[in-house]
Each structure stands twice: as C-alpha cells, then as structure tokens.
Scaffold this motif. Sequence first.
Motif: not given
Length: 163
Positions: A125-143
């Motif tokens: 996605l080209g995010h500067e930090s994985i934190t951005t990705t986790v904040d946006l999409y972390g809820h999609l990996v509850p498993e």
Amino acid sequence: MTGLAVDRIDFGEGMLTVDLQVVVIDRRPVPAPPKTKASVRDVPMPAVLADALAGHIDRHKPEDVLFRTTRGNLIRRDYFNADILKPAILAAGVPMDMTFHDLRHTFASTALAEGVPISEVSRWLGHESITTTVDLYGHLVPEASERARAALDNAFAAALGST
C-alpha cells in the motif's frame, strides 16, 4: 494507475512497480514521482489484471504510460473519475458512491482475509509505517490470534513429541 508505464510491468514475476504518478501543475497533467519514499513499491498483479493489461498493450501499443486520453494526454484524476470510473461503475451495477480508493481498500482487505501478512500489505500500500496499516485494517485480522495459538501449539507439540 495513471502513471503506470509498460516497462514497470513484470509479467514473469506478476508484479507492478509503482514509481510514477500523474499530478496537475498549471492545469496540465505531468508525470511525477510518488509523494513519499515508501510510495515507491512493487505490488503483486493478479492473473486477471495481467491478462487485461497484456490485452491493452497488444491493442494500443503504448510506448510509455499505459493509459492516456483519446488526444494522447496523460489522464487527470478528475477526468478519470468522471469519464472512465463513474460510467464503468454504472455499467457494472456497482453502487454509485464507490470510489477508486475503495479498490485500494478491497485489495488490502482481501489480502488480509486470505492470510497475507499485514507487513506485506503495508508495504504494497506504500504506507510509511505499518502502524497506519494496522490502524486502518487491523480489525480485519481477528483470526490472527487463533492462528498464532495454533502455530505455537503445533510447535510445542512437535517439540514435546520429539523428546
């Protein structure tokens, strides 16, 4: 997408290199590098896209940037949205409030749902930090917690069984 050039497609590896975008300067579309260092990246290309791009290249024989207006100009985002995306959405019967950015979210959420590591998705996605990705999409990996427990249980079971 509007800055994708023929030489940035690796059909053999199934990857696209994102290192060019189209920006508007003095009301004219011009090529420019992406806005951040992390925005320069390689992104996996599914076979359906590879087939579509190969067909486009065969039909249009672009020498550099793949997509241009009928007059040969680079495509501005406003032109793309009004003249290409919205008619395609209408023809496909997709809700009219869908945006091009929604495709990015679909890519990310699909990859995560299929178990692709969030670190890879973040890079693609080209995010500067994985934190951005986790904040946006972390809820999609509850498993992920269950997968971690299963992996640890398997590892300990194997280790205990081999003693």
